[in-house]
Motif scaffolding. Structure first.
Motif, PDB file in Angstrom:
ATOM      1  N   ASN A  75     -32.884   5.780  -0.904  1.00  0.00           N
ATOM      2  CA  ASN A  75     -32.800   4.339  -1.145  1.00  0.00           C
ATOM      3  C   ASN A  75     -32.548   3.587   0.153  1.00  0.00           C
ATOM      4  O   ASN A  75     -31.681   3.973   0.947  1.00  0.00           O
ATOM      5  CB  ASN A  75     -31.699   4.040  -2.165  1.00  0.00           C
ATOM      6  N   ARG A  76     -33.247   2.503   0.353  1.00  0.00           N
ATOM      7  CA  ARG A  76     -33.189   1.717   1.592  1.00  0.00           C
ATOM      8  C   ARG A  76     -31.825   1.074   1.826  1.00  0.00           C
ATOM      9  O   ARG A  76     -31.476   0.700   2.956  1.00  0.00           O
ATOM     10  CB  ARG A  76     -34.238   0.605   1.543  1.00  0.00           C
ATOM     11  N   LEU A  77     -31.030   0.917   0.775  1.00  0.00           N
ATOM     12  CA  LEU A  77     -29.749   0.224   0.897  1.00  0.00           C
ATOM     13  C   LEU A  77     -28.607   1.140   1.287  1.00  0.00           C
ATOM     14  O   LEU A  77     -27.504   0.681   1.576  1.00  0.00           O
ATOM     15  CB  LEU A  77     -29.407  -0.473  -0.436  1.00  0.00           C
ATOM     16  N   VAL A  78     -28.856   2.446   1.285  1.00  0.00           N
ATOM     17  CA  VAL A  78     -27.795   3.415   1.556  1.00  0.00           C
ATOM     18  C   VAL A  78     -27.853   3.858   3.018  1.00  0.00           C
ATOM     19  O   VAL A  78     -28.788   4.523   3.445  1.00  0.00           O
ATOM     20  CB  VAL A  78     -27.903   4.627   0.609  1.00  0.00           C
ATOM     21  N   ARG A  79     -26.833   3.487   3.754  1.00  0.00           N
ATOM     22  CA  ARG A  79     -26.760   3.844   5.179  1.00  0.00           C
ATOM     23  C   ARG A  79     -26.310   5.285   5.362  1.00  0.00           C
ATOM     24  O   ARG A  79     -26.771   5.972   6.278  1.00  0.00           O
ATOM     25  CB  ARG A  79     -25.800   2.889   5.872  1.00  0.00           C
ATOM     26  N   GLY A  80     -25.441   5.742   4.489  1.00  0.00           N
ATOM     27  CA  GLY A  80     -24.970   7.118   4.611  1.00  0.00           C
ATOM     28  C   GLY A  80     -24.170   7.526   3.403  1.00  0.00           C
ATOM     29  O   GLY A  80     -23.696   6.688   2.630  1.00  0.00           O
ATOM     30  N   VAL A  81     -24.003   8.832   3.226  1.00  0.00           N
ATOM     31  CA  VAL A  81     -23.205   9.367   2.128  1.00  0.00           C
ATOM     32  C   VAL A  81     -22.245  10.408   2.680  1.00  0.00           C
ATOM     33  O   VAL A  81     -22.512  11.065   3.691  1.00  0.00           O
ATOM     34  CB  VAL A  81     -24.088  10.011   1.023  1.00  0.00           C
ATOM     35  N   ALA A  82     -21.113  10.539   2.006  1.00  0.00           N
ATOM     36  CA  ALA A  82     -20.153  11.604   2.314  1.00  0.00           C
ATOM     37  C   ALA A  82     -19.796  12.273   0.999  1.00  0.00           C
ATOM     38  O   ALA A  82     -19.472  11.597   0.022  1.00  0.00           O
ATOM     39  CB  ALA A  82     -18.906  11.036   2.987  1.00  0.00           C
ATOM     40  N   SER A  83     -19.889  13.584   0.989  1.00  0.00           N
ATOM     41  CA  SER A  83     -19.643  14.357  -0.224  1.00  0.00           C
ATOM     42  C   SER A  83     -18.525  15.360   0.002  1.00  0.00           C
ATOM     43  O   SER A  83     -18.372  15.898   1.110  1.00  0.00           O
ATOM     44  CB  SER A  83     -20.915  15.100  -0.644  1.00  0.00           C
ATOM     45  N   GLU A  84     -17.788  15.639  -1.047  1.00  0.00           N
ATOM     46  CA  GLU A  84     -16.757  16.672  -0.971  1.00  0.00           C
ATOM     47  C   GLU A  84     -17.351  18.020  -0.596  1.00  0.00           C
ATOM     48  O   GLU A  84     -16.661  18.876  -0.040  1.00  0.00           O
ATOM     49  CB  GLU A  84     -16.038  16.777  -2.328  1.00  0.00           C
ATOM     50  N   GLU A  85     -18.640  18.217  -0.869  1.00  0.00           N
ATOM     51  CA  GLU A  85     -19.287  19.504  -0.615  1.00  0.00           C
ATOM     52  C   GLU A  85     -19.957  19.591   0.756  1.00  0.00           C
ATOM     53  O   GLU A  85     -20.540  20.614   1.090  1.00  0.00           O
ATOM     54  CB  GLU A  85     -20.326  19.785  -1.710  1.00  0.00           C
ATOM     55  N   GLU A  86     -19.919  18.511   1.545  1.00  0.00           N
ATOM     56  CA  GLU A  86     -20.568  18.482   2.854  1.00  0.00           C
ATOM     57  C   GLU A  86     -19.520  18.431   3.961  1.00  0.00           C
ATOM     58  O   GLU A  86     -18.517  17.718   3.845  1.00  0.00           O
ATOM     59  CB  GLU A  86     -21.473  17.249   2.980  1.00  0.00           C
ATOM     60  N   ASP A  87     -19.758  19.150   5.049  1.00  0.00           N
ATOM     61  CA  ASP A  87     -18.816  19.139   6.171  1.00  0.00           C
ATOM     62  C   ASP A  87     -18.696  17.755   6.806  1.00  0.00           C
ATOM     63  O   ASP A  87     -17.610  17.309   7.151  1.00  0.00           O
ATOM     64  CB  ASP A  87     -19.257  20.142   7.246  1.00  0.00           C
ATOM     65  N   GLU A  88     -19.829  17.091   6.973  1.00  0.00           N
ATOM     66  CA  GLU A  88     -19.898  15.798   7.651  1.00  0.00           C
ATOM     67  C   GLU A  88     -20.731  14.832   6.823  1.00  0.00           C
ATOM     68  O   GLU A  88     -21.497  15.250   5.948  1.00  0.00           O
ATOM     69  CB  GLU A  88     -20.527  15.953   9.044  1.00  0.00           C
ATOM     70  N   PRO A  89     -20.632  13.515   7.096  1.00  0.00           N
ATOM     71  CA  PRO A  89     -21.506  12.559   6.412  1.00  0.00           C
ATOM     72  C   PRO A  89     -22.975  12.858   6.688  1.00  0.00           C
ATOM     73  O   PRO A  89     -23.326  13.443   7.722  1.00  0.00           O
ATOM     74  CB  PRO A  89     -21.103  11.216   7.031  1.00  0.00           C
ATOM     75  N   VAL A  90     -23.811  12.465   5.756  1.00  0.00           N
ATOM     76  CA  VAL A  90     -25.258  12.608   5.904  1.00  0.00           C
ATOM     77  C   VAL A  90     -25.831  11.192   5.924  1.00  0.00           C
ATOM     78  O   VAL A  90     -25.501  10.369   5.066  1.00  0.00           O
ATOM     79  CB  VAL A  90     -25.867  13.426   4.747  1.00  0.00           C
ATOM     80  N   TRP A  91     -26.693  10.936   6.916  1.00  0.00           N
ATOM     81  CA  TRP A  91     -27.117   9.557   7.154  1.00  0.00           C
ATOM     82  C   TRP A  91     -28.495   9.265   6.574  1.00  0.00           C
ATOM     83  O   TRP A  91     -29.362  10.127   6.547  1.00  0.00           O
ATOM     84  CB  TRP A  91     -27.077   9.252   8.651  1.00  0.00           C
ATOM     85  N   GLY A  92     -28.650   8.026   6.126  1.00  0.00           N
ATOM     86  CA  GLY A  92     -29.911   7.566   5.563  1.00  0.00           C
ATOM     87  C   GLY A  92     -30.488   6.440   6.393  1.00  0.00           C
ATOM     88  O   GLY A  92     -30.589   6.545   7.621  1.00  0.00           O
ATOM     89  N   ASP A  93     -30.811   5.325   5.739  1.00  0.00           N
ATOM     90  CA  ASP A  93     -31.422   4.180   6.405  1.00  0.00           C
ATOM     91  C   ASP A  93     -30.419   3.519   7.346  1.00  0.00           C
ATOM     92  O   ASP A  93     -29.343   3.093   6.925  1.00  0.00           O
ATOM     93  CB  ASP A  93     -31.896   3.171   5.345  1.00  0.00           C
ATOM     94  N   ARG A  94     -30.782   3.433   8.607  1.00  0.00           N
ATOM     95  CA  ARG A  94     -29.865   2.887   9.611  1.00  0.00           C
ATOM     96  C   ARG A  94     -29.474   1.443   9.301  1.00  0.00           C
ATOM     97  O   ARG A  94     -28.411   0.970   9.704  1.00  0.00           O
ATOM     98  CB  ARG A  94     -30.523   2.984  10.997  1.00  0.00           C
ATOM     99  N   ASP A  95     -30.323   0.721   8.581  1.00  0.00           N
ATOM    100  CA  ASP A  95     -30.041  -0.678   8.258  1.00  0.00           C
ATOM    101  C   ASP A  95     -29.462  -0.859   6.865  1.00  0.00           C
ATOM    102  O   ASP A  95     -29.335  -1.977   6.373  1.00  0.00           O
ATOM    103  CB  ASP A  95     -31.325  -1.517   8.387  1.00  0.00           C
ATOM    104  N   GLY A  96     -29.127   0.242   6.211  1.00  0.00           N
ATOM    105  CA  GLY A  96     -28.574   0.134   4.862  1.00  0.00           C
ATOM    106  C   GLY A  96     -27.225  -0.573   4.838  1.00  0.00           C
ATOM    107  O   GLY A  96     -26.431  -0.464   5.774  1.00  0.00           O
ATOM    108  N   ARG A  97     -26.950  -1.272   3.742  1.00  0.00           N
ATOM    109  CA  ARG A  97     -25.701  -2.044   3.613  1.00  0.00           C
ATOM    110  C   ARG A  97     -24.518  -1.198   3.182  1.00  0.00           C
ATOM    111  O   ARG A  97     -23.367  -1.559   3.455  1.00  0.00           O
ATOM    112  CB  ARG A  97     -25.869  -3.150   2.566  1.00  0.00           C
ATOM    113  N   PHE A  98     -24.784  -0.092   2.479  1.00  0.00           N
ATOM    114  CA  PHE A  98     -23.714   0.582   1.764  1.00  0.00           C
ATOM    115  C   PHE A  98     -23.484   2.024   2.221  1.00  0.00           C
ATOM    116  O   PHE A  98     -24.415   2.724   2.629  1.00  0.00           O
ATOM    117  CB  PHE A  98     -24.006   0.593   0.259  1.00  0.00           C
ATOM    118  N   LEU A  99     -22.230   2.436   2.097  1.00  0.00           N
ATOM    119  CA  LEU A  99     -21.836   3.826   2.276  1.00  0.00           C
ATOM    120  C   LEU A  99     -21.317   4.315   0.924  1.00  0.00           C
ATOM    121  O   LEU A  99     -20.572   3.603   0.246  1.00  0.00           O
ATOM    122  CB  LEU A  99     -20.729   3.945   3.322  1.00  0.00           C
TER     123      LEU A  99
END
Length: 326
Positions: A75-99
């Motif tokens: 999704n274009r609005l998601v800049r990045g996500v962080a999950s309990e199952e991931e060591d580090e955040p995973v990045w998406g659209d650099r211009d996304g509004r939301f984490l």
């Protein structure tokens, strides 16, 4: 019948936020399907992998994490996500509004015995001005959340959601739509029900031991009334019960690993659940301070949790204040 999207728009929720919530629900519907098929889909059992917390991952932990991560990052609005199952955040659209932070499958130890589990999520705005995509962007206190909730996968799949204007519940229908089933959820101020893992009693602080001992003493003890105890070992199920009929749920600090302030994760569990509880008129504390005021120092930070009916939470805090003086 009022669909999730129309309810949010009717309540003047930001259009971009509505889109991200809807996208997230697409992922949760797929997780619900995987859970429903269970052994038929070959997703039960334990994998050979461990997560960043050193916990052995269930197969469905991995499946759920991959589903939610992919749908959000597309999704274009998601800049990045962080999950309990991931060591580090995973990045998406650099211009996304939301984490977005999430626990893809809370209570996964219950999967193989077909007991309720759930997905917990939190949405915050990416800080401006945008520069490099760095972990520090996620390190915002729980007060900065603009939406939070969970999907409980039980006899029915239920979404509990807040966008800062109270808590509402939606049930997943056979049509694939989340439909409003309970509006403006309110937690009773008083309760006679508590949830805690009693097997850990010997490791708790004296204040917590005293508090629980007095609940168990019932009408003959200092609290002068009888309490019932519940324990599902799934935070989503425990919090859903609190939102539905009141109660207090706590997973306190214990001395097995004094360096850790608690077992539950601040970003993936403590913050989103605390926002839901506060928005429903309850309280959420570390036993000393409001969870939503904790300033995170890293994305997998742990926290002590006690949340639920406001008068019971205040009583628990009073025990800890007195314990600190002694």
């Amino acid at each position: 019948m009022q669909l999730l999207s129309s309810f949010l728009k009717h309540n003047k929720t930001d259009d971009d936020l509505v889109e991200v919530i809807e996208v997230l629900m697409i992922a949760c519907k797929e997780v619900a399907l995987q859970l429903r098929e269970g052994a038929l889909a070959g997703v039960l059992g334990t994998s050979t992998l461990t997560n960043v917390q050193g916990e052995t991952q269930k197969k469905l932990d991995i499946v759920s994490n991959d589903i939610i991560k992919k749908v959000l990052l597309d999704n274009r609005l998601v800049r990045g996500v962080a999950s309990e199952e991931e060591d580090e955040p995973v990045w998406g659209d650099r211009d996304g509004r939301f984490l977005v932070t999430f626990d893809p499958l809370d209570g996964s130890s219950n999967i193989d015995i077909n007991v309720s589990v759930g997905t917990i999520f939190s949405i915050i705005e990416a800080p401006k001005p945008w520069a490099k995509q760095e972990t520090e962007e996620f390190l915002q206190s729980g007060r900065k959340q603009i939406a939070a909730g969970y999907v409980l996968y039980g006899p029915s799949a239920v979404l509990a959601l807040t966008t800062g204007k109270g808590v509402n519940m939606f049930t997943l229908a056979h049509t694939g739509d989340f439909i409003l089933t309970e509006e403006n959820v309110t937690i009773p101020k008083e309760t006679s029900e508590f949830a805690i893992n009693m097997s850990n009693r010997r490791f708790w602080e004296p204040a917590m031991q005293s508090y629980i001992d007095d609940l168990i003493a019932g009408a003959e003890g200092p609290r002068e009334k009888n309490y019932n105890m519940r324990w599902v070992a799934s935070m989503v199920a425990e919090v859903h019960r609190v939102l539905t009929r009141g109660g207090i749920f706590t997973y306190p600090w214990d001395n097995r690993d004094p360096s850790k302030p608690g077992k539950l994760r601040l970003m993936y569990e403590g913050n989103p659940m605390s926002l839901l509880i506060e928005q429903a008129g309850g309280g959420a504390t570390t036993c000393y301070d409001d969870i939503l005021d904790v300033q995170p120092e890293h994305i997998h930070q742990r926290v002590s949790v006690a949340l639920g009916s406001i008068k019971e939470v205040e009583t628990l805090k009073a025990y800890h204040r007195e314990g600190k003086k002694n």
